[in-house]
Design a protein around this motif. Structure first.
Motif, mmCIF file in Angstrom:
data_model
loop_
_atom_site.group_PDB
_atom_site.id
_atom_site.type_symbol
_atom_site.label_atom_id
_atom_site.label_comp_id
_atom_site.label_asym_id
_atom_site.label_seq_id
_atom_site.Cartn_x
_atom_site.Cartn_y
_atom_site.Cartn_z
ATOM 1 N N VAL A 91 0.839 -1.199 0.000
ATOM 2 C CA VAL A 91 0.000 0.000 0.000
ATOM 3 C C VAL A 91 0.876 1.251 0.000
ATOM 4 O O VAL A 91 0.639 2.202 -0.762
ATOM 5 N N VAL A 92 1.894 1.250 0.839
ATOM 6 C CA VAL A 92 2.792 2.407 0.904
ATOM 7 C C VAL A 92 3.533 2.575 -0.423
ATOM 8 O O VAL A 92 3.642 3.692 -0.957
ATOM 9 N N ALA A 93 4.036 1.471 -0.976
ATOM 10 C CA ALA A 93 4.749 1.557 -2.255
ATOM 11 C C ALA A 93 3.836 2.071 -3.357
ATOM 12 O O ALA A 93 4.238 2.911 -4.177
ATOM 13 N N SER A 94 2.603 1.594 -3.405
ATOM 14 C CA SER A 94 1.662 2.047 -4.431
ATOM 15 C C SER A 94 1.325 3.518 -4.261
ATOM 16 O O SER A 94 1.250 4.275 -5.241
ATOM 17 N N ALA A 95 1.109 3.940 -3.005
ATOM 18 C CA ALA A 95 0.752 5.337 -2.749
ATOM 19 C C ALA A 95 1.862 6.278 -3.218
ATOM 20 O O ALA A 95 1.594 7.289 -3.893
ATOM 21 N N PHE A 96 3.110 5.952 -2.897
ATOM 22 C CA PHE A 96 4.207 6.845 -3.284
ATOM 23 C C PHE A 96 4.520 6.722 -4.775
ATOM 24 O O PHE A 96 4.941 7.708 -5.404
ATOM 25 N N GLY A 97 4.303 5.563 -5.352
ATOM 26 C CA GLY A 97 4.498 5.432 -6.794
ATOM 27 C C GLY A 97 3.523 6.294 -7.572
ATOM 28 O O GLY A 97 3.915 7.021 -8.508
ATOM 29 N N VAL A 98 2.245 6.253 -7.198
ATOM 30 C CA VAL A 98 1.245 7.097 -7.859
ATOM 31 C C VAL A 98 1.517 8.565 -7.574
ATOM 32 O O VAL A 98 1.375 9.423 -8.458
ATOM 33 N N ALA A 99 1.929 8.862 -6.343
ATOM 34 C CA ALA A 99 2.221 10.254 -5.994
ATOM 35 C C ALA A 99 3.350 10.811 -6.858
ATOM 36 O O ALA A 99 3.297 11.965 -7.306
ATOM 37 N N GLY A 100 4.392 10.018 -7.104
ATOM 38 C CA GLY A 100 5.488 10.483 -7.953
ATOM 39 C C GLY A 100 5.022 10.806 -9.359
ATOM 40 O O GLY A 100 5.433 11.832 -9.943
ATOM 41 N N ILE A 101 4.137 9.987 -9.920
ATOM 42 C CA ILE A 101 3.603 10.265 -11.255
ATOM 43 C C ILE A 101 2.757 11.532 -11.226
ATOM 44 O O ILE A 101 2.817 12.369 -12.134
ATOM 45 N N GLY A 102 1.967 11.704 -10.157
ATOM 46 C CA GLY A 102 1.141 12.903 -10.046
ATOM 47 C C GLY A 102 1.964 14.175 -9.994
ATOM 48 O O GLY A 102 1.634 15.175 -10.655
ATOM 49 N N VAL A 103 3.049 14.142 -9.222
ATOM 50 C CA VAL A 103 3.921 15.320 -9.137
ATOM 51 C C VAL A 103 4.555 15.603 -10.496
ATOM 52 O O VAL A 103 4.653 16.770 -10.926
ATOM 53 N N ALA A 104 4.967 14.564 -11.190
ATOM 54 C CA ALA A 104 5.594 14.750 -12.501
ATOM 55 C C ALA A 104 4.634 15.387 -13.505
ATOM 56 O O ALA A 104 5.073 16.088 -14.436
ATOM 57 N N LEU A 105 3.322 15.172 -13.323
ATOM 58 C CA LEU A 105 2.339 15.732 -14.248
ATOM 59 C C LEU A 105 1.642 16.982 -13.706
ATOM 60 O O LEU A 105 0.592 17.373 -14.209
ATOM 61 N N GLY A 106 2.219 17.571 -12.672
ATOM 62 C CA GLY A 106 1.749 18.881 -12.268
ATOM 63 C C GLY A 106 0.953 18.965 -10.988
ATOM 64 O O GLY A 106 0.606 20.077 -10.557
ATOM 65 N N LEU A 107 0.635 17.869 -10.342
ATOM 66 C CA LEU A 107 -0.068 17.942 -9.065
ATOM 67 C C LEU A 107 0.898 18.354 -7.960
ATOM 68 O O LEU A 107 2.095 18.026 -8.010
ATOM 69 N N GLY A 108 0.375 19.057 -6.964
ATOM 70 C CA GLY A 108 1.187 19.342 -5.795
ATOM 71 C C GLY A 108 1.483 18.063 -5.034
ATOM 72 O O GLY A 108 0.753 17.079 -5.135
ATOM 73 N N TRP A 109 2.566 18.084 -4.233
ATOM 74 C CA TRP A 109 2.976 16.860 -3.559
ATOM 75 C C TRP A 109 1.886 16.344 -2.624
ATOM 76 O O TRP A 109 1.589 15.148 -2.584
ATOM 77 N N SER A 110 1.249 17.227 -1.866
ATOM 78 C CA SER A 110 0.211 16.783 -0.928
ATOM 79 C C SER A 110 -0.962 16.169 -1.669
ATOM 80 O O SER A 110 -1.458 15.091 -1.301
ATOM 81 N N ALA A 111 -1.432 16.845 -2.716
ATOM 82 C CA ALA A 111 -2.550 16.311 -3.496
ATOM 83 C C ALA A 111 -2.169 14.986 -4.151
ATOM 84 O O ALA A 111 -2.979 14.052 -4.207
ATOM 85 N N ALA A 112 -0.938 14.883 -4.627
ATOM 86 C CA ALA A 112 -0.492 13.648 -5.279
ATOM 87 C C ALA A 112 -0.436 12.484 -4.282
ATOM 88 O O ALA A 112 -0.820 11.351 -4.610
ATOM 89 N N LEU A 113 0.004 12.752 -3.053
ATOM 90 C CA LEU A 113 0.071 11.693 -2.047
ATOM 91 C C LEU A 113 -1.331 11.258 -1.611
ATOM 92 O O LEU A 113 -1.581 10.081 -1.373
ATOM 93 N N ILE A 114 -2.241 12.220 -1.519
ATOM 94 C CA ILE A 114 -3.631 11.877 -1.201
ATOM 95 C C ILE A 114 -4.209 10.992 -2.306
ATOM 96 O O ILE A 114 -4.894 9.999 -2.029
#
Length: 521
Positions: A91-114
């Protein structure tokens, strides 16, 4: 739309999807999702929104509790290590993996982690509805993982929201404390609720009162855990697993029959309603974001979906390799699965209502909320539609060996229980002062039934089995004849409707005893 119109609409769409599913050979959840998407094109239907509180407080405890009650605790213990690894570290690995993609495409870090926290957990409801073709052990592992991983995801979500909204800076020890409180506190509340629930159920002999208590128990467990800021999800799961062990001794036959009928129907309706509402919510998600952002968000949706599938597969391959390297016990070798089974597990990792509920629960003041809901909804739809279509051919490709473990256990249980019961009939008859004629009649019936059980599957000894089939067929025909006579008596005015219902209930019980197939979980 007013509440009554919403209830009727959702109910009709659930019914439509359930009715069409077997006829077009498509899983009912996919059709319920599809009719929800189509209904969302109607302007007035777009006003319907899925309240996150309804999922987290009403739907989730009930659905998880029934999944826990019908999951084998023995098999969870057998694969507990793997289940815990999948429900926490993955779960932790998936959450941070998706968050990294979100940040790369313009989401803020907090929104991407959520967003990552929302998409990280598999959904027990979706897995239970969509992955029925899997062998029993694979299905049990998936269900158990899906029951537990919501707790981890909600902890990650709480940390991300706290950091984004309240600007809290969590230390490593604080995060460890939150995880420990979520699991240990939730587990303690679940055990306490399960224990108290068992004591209560043993004292309630009325089937209606007994099952009313059983309905309340998961919500008590959820509330107790939430009051100490622990995981309500874990509390419900632990309470359900505990009651699955104590329940057979804590209720009456009538209560158990009513329990299965009630929970099967109610959870089926809740499941269908969730899939329909997810489809409707997808329309709102599209309209909540500015049109220029849609292409980027669509790309993020597809990449996030690919990421959770790939991360799931890679994580399993790595952890399995490490376990095999470190654990060389013979018992560990007997539990090994093929690499093709990891592919199946990756495809069967469906996301569902919990992901959407987490996304909808994001505070309105948080920047990126609409984007989170858009992507979460899109990923849920992709997992259900694309993975749902892919799963059957992937299962066939995996070439799982036929799983006869449940049939073997059922045969053993029937044979052993019948043989020991027949052996004890003389003693029981003497204790109850039963006449020899009645004792011999019962003993003869049990002996004949044992002959059928022991002779089944043996081509040279099918006479008893054939007689048993003929006996059942004739008994059912006689029951139908009795039913027709009673209906005629009611129509003629000889008996009233209350008498008819009473007699029909007795006939139904006997017919179910004769013809109802064994229910295996």
């Amino acid at each position: 739309m007013n509440p009554l119109e919403i209830i009727v609409l959702v109910g009709v769409l659930v019914l439509l999807g359930s009715w069409l599913g077997p006829r077009v050979r498509v899983p009912a959840p996919l059709l319920q999702l599809a009719v929800g998407l189509l209904a969302g094109f109607v302007p007035v239907v777009r006003e319907i929104h899925l309240p996150p509180e309804a999922v987290l407080v009403l739907f989730l405890p009930a659905l998880l509790f029934w999944e826990s009650l019908t999951t084998s605790l023995r098999e969870i213990r057998r694969d507990l290590r793997g289940i815990l690894i999948l429900s926490t570290l993955l779960v932790v690995a998936s959450a941070f993996g998706v968050a990294g993609i979100g940040v790369a495409l313009g989401l803020g870090w907090s929104a991407a982690l959520i967003l990552g926290a929302a998409l990280a957990p598999t959904d027990a409801t979706a897995v239970g509805a969509m992955a029925r073709a899997l062998p029993h052990r694979n299905m049990t592992i998936l269900r158990a993982e899906s029951l537990i991983n919501d707790g981890t995801a909600l902890v990650v979500y709480s940390i991300a929201v706290g950091a984004a909204v309240s600007h809290l800076a969590y230390t490593g020890w604080q995060i460890t404390g939150l995880v420990a409180l979520a699991y240990l506190g939730g587990g303690a509340m679940g055990l306490l609720t399960g224990w108290l629930g068992t004591l209560l159920l043993r004292r309630l002999t009325d089937p209606v009162v007994n099952n009313t208590a059983l309905v309340v128990i998961p919500f008590v467990a959820f509330l107790a855990a939430e009051l100490i800021h622990a995981s309500g999800v874990i509390a419900v799961v632990i309470a359900g697993l505990m009651l699955s062990q104590t329940g057979p001794r804590a209720s009456t036959p009538q209560s158990r029959q009513q329990t299965f009928a009630f929970w099967s129907l109610s959870t089926s309706i809740l499941n269908g309603a969730l899939f329909v509402l997810i489809g409707i919510e997808a329309q709102s998600a599209v309209r909540a974001v500015p049109t220029p952002e849609i292409p980027t968000l669509l790309a993020l949706t597809v990449l996030a979906w690919i990421a959770i599938v790939v991360i799931r597969f890679v994580f399993q391959m790595i952890t399995v390799s490490l376990i095999r390297l470190l654990d060389r016990r013979p018992s560990q070798r007997t539990r090994r699965m093929s690499h093709r089974a990891r592919v199946v597990s990756a495809i069967a990792g469906f996301r569902g209502a919990i992901s959407l509920a987490v996304a909808l629960a994001v505070p309105a003041t948080l920047s990126g909320r609409a984007e989170i809901i858009f992507v979460a909804t899109g990923v849920v739809i992709l997992t259900l539609v694309v993975q749902g279509v892919l799963l059957p051919p992937v299962v066939r490709w995996a070439g799982f060996a036929p799983d006869s473990s449940l049939d073997d256990e059922l045969a053993t249980a029937q044979r052993t229980a019948t043989a020991e019961a027949a052996r004890d009939i003389p003693e029981l008859a003497a204790r109850l002062h039963v006449t020899d004629l009645v004792r011999d009649r019962i003993l003869g019936e049990y002996t004949e039934h044992l002959d059928v059980i022991e002779g089944s599957g043996q081509p040279d000894d099918q006479v008893a089995a054939a007689r048993d089939v003929e006996y059942t067929t004739l008994r059912l025909a006689v029951l139908e004849r009795k039913r027709d006579v009673m209906i005629r008596l009611r129509d003629e005015g000889t008996i009233n409707d209350t008498t008819l219902r009473t007699m029909q209930t007795r006939l139904d019980r006997e017919a179910l005893r004769l013809s109802q197939p064994e229910i295996l979980e």
